[in-house]
Design an enzyme around this catalytic site. Structure first.
Site, PDB file in Angstrom:
ATOM      1  N   GLU A  41      42.528  55.816  27.873  1.00  0.00           N
ATOM      2  CA  GLU A  41      42.442  54.363  27.883  1.00  0.00           C
ATOM      3  C   GLU A  41      40.981  53.941  27.771  1.00  0.00           C
ATOM      4  O   GLU A  41      40.067  54.701  28.099  1.00  0.00           O
ATOM      5  CB  GLU A  41      43.045  53.837  29.190  1.00  0.00           C
ATOM      6  CG  GLU A  41      44.550  53.991  29.249  1.00  0.00           C
ATOM      7  CD  GLU A  41      45.263  52.893  28.501  1.00  0.00           C
ATOM      8  OE1 GLU A  41      45.358  53.000  27.265  1.00  0.00           O
ATOM      9  OE2 GLU A  41      45.716  51.941  29.137  1.00  0.00           O
ATOM     10  N   HIS A  77      29.884  43.212  55.739  1.00  0.00           N
ATOM     11  CA  HIS A  77      29.723  42.110  56.689  1.00  0.00           C
ATOM     12  C   HIS A  77      28.692  42.412  57.764  1.00  0.00           C
ATOM     13  O   HIS A  77      28.380  41.538  58.566  1.00  0.00           O
ATOM     14  CB  HIS A  77      31.085  41.759  57.312  1.00  0.00           C
ATOM     15  CG  HIS A  77      31.949  40.967  56.370  1.00  0.00           C
ATOM     16  ND1 HIS A  77      33.194  40.509  56.690  1.00  0.00           N
ATOM     17  CD2 HIS A  77      31.723  40.549  55.112  1.00  0.00           C
ATOM     18  CE1 HIS A  77      33.704  39.854  55.663  1.00  0.00           C
ATOM     19  NE2 HIS A  77      32.831  39.873  54.692  1.00  0.00           N
ATOM     20  N   SER A  86      26.096  39.460  52.506  1.00  0.00           N
ATOM     21  CA  SER A  86      25.991  39.584  51.054  1.00  0.00           C
ATOM     22  C   SER A  86      24.537  39.556  50.612  1.00  0.00           C
ATOM     23  O   SER A  86      23.707  38.896  51.240  1.00  0.00           O
ATOM     24  CB  SER A  86      26.724  38.419  50.380  1.00  0.00           C
ATOM     25  OG  SER A  86      28.074  38.412  50.772  1.00  0.00           O
ATOM     26  N   LYS A 133      34.377  28.133  45.022  1.00  0.00           N
ATOM     27  CA  LYS A 133      33.790  28.729  43.832  1.00  0.00           C
ATOM     28  C   LYS A 133      34.662  29.898  43.336  1.00  0.00           C
ATOM     29  O   LYS A 133      34.869  30.065  42.133  1.00  0.00           O
ATOM     30  CB  LYS A 133      32.379  29.220  44.147  1.00  0.00           C
ATOM     31  CG  LYS A 133      31.576  29.561  42.913  1.00  0.00           C
ATOM     32  CD  LYS A 133      30.090  29.666  43.220  1.00  0.00           C
ATOM     33  CE  LYS A 133      29.318  29.927  41.947  1.00  0.00           C
ATOM     34  NZ  LYS A 133      27.877  29.838  42.125  1.00  0.00           N
ATOM     35  N   ASP A 134      35.176  30.694  44.284  1.00  0.00           N
ATOM     36  CA  ASP A 134      36.053  31.801  43.893  1.00  0.00           C
ATOM     37  C   ASP A 134      37.354  31.286  43.287  1.00  0.00           C
ATOM     38  O   ASP A 134      37.911  31.908  42.384  1.00  0.00           O
ATOM     39  CB  ASP A 134      36.378  32.680  45.104  1.00  0.00           C
ATOM     40  CG  ASP A 134      35.202  33.574  45.479  1.00  0.00           C
ATOM     41  OD1 ASP A 134      34.404  33.899  44.582  1.00  0.00           O
ATOM     42  OD2 ASP A 134      35.081  33.949  46.655  1.00  0.00           O
TER      43      ASP A 134
END
Lengths: 434, 315
Positions: free
Chosen positions: A291, A219, A223, A247-248
């Site tokens: 895994e 922040h 971004s 959008k998220d």
């Protein structure tokens, strides 16, 4: 907030003002979650995976805490307690399958998040710390996932623990005592299981702490975006809410459909059948594999087969650790001032070669050992190191990037979809009219 | 400095890897790996098997589970334990409470217990809350009775083997004499005495004698013909249930969850589109979508001979 136009917290009610004046907690939360946080307006769907990773961390912590209420970390009882959860605990099967597959989907989200960072140059100034904190999270995740896989105390749990703690014995002199110290014994047993459970419960909260640092440091510069061009004016941005929350929200929906689809209908697909056999120190499984999210690293480890100055095993262990640690130096290995791969024609080709290379490594790490697979793994591992340590610094020096747009809003004019999609996913490269 | 060190480290790792590749490659050509019977195609993939519980809408066929349970009871349970399953769980197969009580009460092995008067080890009849008692007192006893092989617990068998239920079905029906072709190719691979050739078993020779030997070995109450294949299918279906008793709840919940998520995601998509459409309108009058800017841009692009620019009218 470093943007001049980032909105300060404005209490909406008298009560919140009263709280805020006495203890600025609402202000802190507002700043931390990115309220009034201006976000570049051209982010594509690859920017959803940060939120998705955070969501998966939350899912893992919530399901994990409830599972821990029913699980007992004893060498005699761990396996049966997991089956007790599957059979007799209300919705226990749902909790356990969500947690086991949640780990896989956490890694899916984080891997896409990391590769998005690699392609769009998210590790470059001024976001080096964001990148490095992200790598710390990734390392903590790997440790947590490994210890979590040991807890059901099946055959793969036991032998995985045996192999992975065995890495430490590759180091000369201190290696073997260190391994015994870490395990609390000569082989994985009650002491190891208990401490793995303790740490598996602790580390997710450490991860959550580093996530806070990761977001805090994000922040400050704000971004990045698919053009890699800095935000210049307010026109280049949109408030996080409601634009990116919406959008998220859609991204979360799609991701959950995939995650829940696997959890409900192929719950054991990503696991290994041998882990439904209780741990048996006297019977080694035919193929010990970790895994899937560790397969590329397992392939690198197994690719060193020749004692050259150092023992082959030590080479393998050093290379495996280096393969992640080198990412910490990425901001200084890639010196190109252009962030986004969209404007770097040579880099772009090698980036997709790297993606293919990691898939090959993943395949080799999970496959049976055969002469062809070993050769494939050796070649792919060699490319992995060459890519980051030799090719990337050279490209940064030699490549001539395409002209950048003057600003984000100008690039939006070219056609948002084309600008923001990585190479190969859009129909053509960016328009360069200037 | 970082780049110089990085370059050297990269050179070292890549160099050693390519050296390994070279040495291995030469080695593999000089002495090819020895072939074994398993790798030479004698190990078979399980035959396809379709059960009612397959697929996202799959449900158990309770008649079949009861038949499978009967085979476990009359055949398998002589050697194999089923310790994760309790008698009370049989209610899910459609048995009544009284039937479950009777099954537990008449079970061939009794449950280890303590004599309440003397404290000596003793046994008692099973009750519905007991798990199925093991046929052997402990591992040593089990190995002693089976020429040192340990009959595995069957509770999780279909999840603990790569091939799942089809593997169980194929293994039970796969016993056969060792093929002559195998012995011709690998004369040392003759099945040792006391073992049985089975092309579905990982190393081709299994300790377990063929458990289902003849049609009509058990007689089913529901009139199904007890062929060896049918019995193997039924017991495989039963073991799917013992491994995953919550399968039906999982399928049903999963479908509800996915339907919910589909609707929620469509709504999320529509609201996303709706909100962003507004964003584009807001930006138009004052931002780069300003009609004046668009016109200027269109002229510049047509002068430069570039097609596909914005229309001057800003539509």
């Amino acid at each position: 907030m470093s943007f001049g136009w980032a909105q300060e917290y404005q209490p909406k009610s008298g009560f919140m003002r009263w709280i805020d004046q006495r203890m600025p907690l609402p202000r802190l939360v507002y700043g931390a979650v990115g309220g009034g946080y201006p976000v570049p307006r051209n982010l594509n769907y690859f920017w959803n995976f940060g939120i998705l990773s955070g969501l998966m961390l939350t899912v893992q912590i919530v399901t994990g805490i409830v599972l821990a209420m029913h699980y007992y970390a004893t060498a005699d009882g761990a396996f049966d307690s997991v089956e007790h959860i599957m059979r007799d605990v209300n919705a226990g099967w749902l909790l356990r399958y969500s947690h086991a597959n949640g780990a896989s989907f956490f890694f899916v989200a984080v891997y896409i998040h990391i590769f998005r960072g690699l392609y769009f140059g998210s590790y470059k100034a001024p976001r080096e710390l964001v990148w490095m904190l992200g790598l710390v999270i990734y390392l903590l995740m790997m440790a947590t996932a490994f210890m979590g896989y040991v807890l059901p105390w099946g055959q793969m749990s036991y032998w995985g623990a045996q192999v992975i703690t065995g890495f430490f014995s590759a180091f000369p002199v201190v290696g073997e005592p260190l391994r015994i110290f870490l395990l609390g014994g000569y082989a994985p047993d009650q002491a190891a299981l208990n401490r793995f459970f303790s740490l598996h419960y602790l580390l997710p909260f450490v991860i959550a702490g580093v996530v806070i640092l990761h977001i805090w440091s994000l922040h400050i510069p704000g971004s990045g975006n698919p053009t890699g061009v800095d935000v210049k004016t307010e026109k280049d941005t949109l408030p996080f809410h409601p634009f990116y929350t919406a959008k998220d929200g859609f991204g979360v929906g799609v991701f959950l459909i995939l995650y829940m689809g696997v959890t409900f209908f192929w719950p054991d697909y990503l696991g290994h059948a041998d882990n439904y056999i209780p741990a048996n120190p006297l019977a080694t499984p035919a193929h010990i594999v970790p895994e899937w999210y560790f397969w590329p690293f397992y392939a690198i480890l197994r690719s060193f087969t020749v004692d050259f100055i150092l023992a082959a095993k030590l080479w393998g262990v050093l290379a495996m650790f280096s393969s992640i640690l080198l990412l910490f130096f990425l901001p200084w290995l890639d010196t190109s001032p252009v962030r986004s791969g969209n404007y770097r024609p040579v880099f772009k080709r090698f980036f997709w070669l790297l993606v293919a290379d990691v898939f090959v490594l993943g395949y080799v790490g999970g496959a049976e050992i055969s002469p062809v697979n070993i050769a494939l793994g050796q070649f792919a591992s060699a490319y992995y190191f060459a890519h980051f340590l030799i090719i990337l610094p050279l490209i940064s020096k030699l490549e001539r990037p395409l002209p950048l747009p003057n600003s984000i809003s100008e690039s939006v004019l070219h056609g948002e979809a084309e600008e923001s999609a990585p190479y190969g996913l859009a129909t053509s490269g960016p328009v360069t009219a200037e | 400095m970082v780049r110089i060190i990085g370059f050297l480290v990269g050179l070292a790792f890549s160099g050693v890897l390519l050296l390994s590749l070279l040495i291995n490659g030469v080695g593999a050509i000089k002495e090819p790996a020895e072939k074994t019977a398993e790798k030479a195609g004698f190990l078979l993939e399980p035959k396809p098997l379709h059960l009612a519980s397959d697929g996202p809408f799959g449900k158990f066929d309770r008649q079949q589970l009861q038949r499978g349970f009967q085979i476990y009871k009359e055949v398998c349970s002589a050697c194999h334990s089923l310790k994760l399953v309790a008698f009370r769980d049989l209610r899910q197969l459609g048995y009544t409470e009284a039937e479950v009580k009777a099954i537990a009460n008449q079970w061939q092995t009794e449950v280890p217990s303590i004599n309440p008067d003397t404290g000596e080890p003793a046994t008692r009849k099973a009750i519905p809350s007991d798990h199925f008692p093991s046929p052997y007192a402990n591992e040593t006893a089990a190995r002693a009775a089976n020429s040192n092989a340990l009959p595995p617990d069957l509770s999780l068998m279909t999840k603990a083997r790569e091939g799942g239920a089809p593997y169980v079905h194929s293994l039970l029906t796969g016993f056969q004499p060792q093929p002559a072709a195998l012995l011709k190719q690998f004369p040392d691979a003759k099945t040792p005495p006391g073992l049985y050739y089975n092309p579905y078993f990982a190393n081709l020779n299994i300790h377990m004698p063929p458990p289902l030997v003849s049609d009509g070995q058990v007689s089913f109450a529901d009139g199904t013909k007890p062929t060896v294949d049918q019995m193997a299918k039924d017991v495989a279906a039963f073991l799917v249930w013992t491994a995953e008793p919550k399968l039906e709840a999982r399928h049903a919940t999963g479908i509800t969850v996915l339907l919910f998520l589909l609707v929620a995601t469509v709504l999320a998509y529509l609201s996303y589109k709706n909100i962003w459409a507004e964003a584009k309108r807001v930006v138009a009058p004052k931002g780069p979508l300003d009609p004046e800017n668009r016109a200027r841009r269109a002229t510049a692009m047509s002068e430069a001979g570039i097609e596909g620019g914005p229309k001057p009218d800003g539509a």
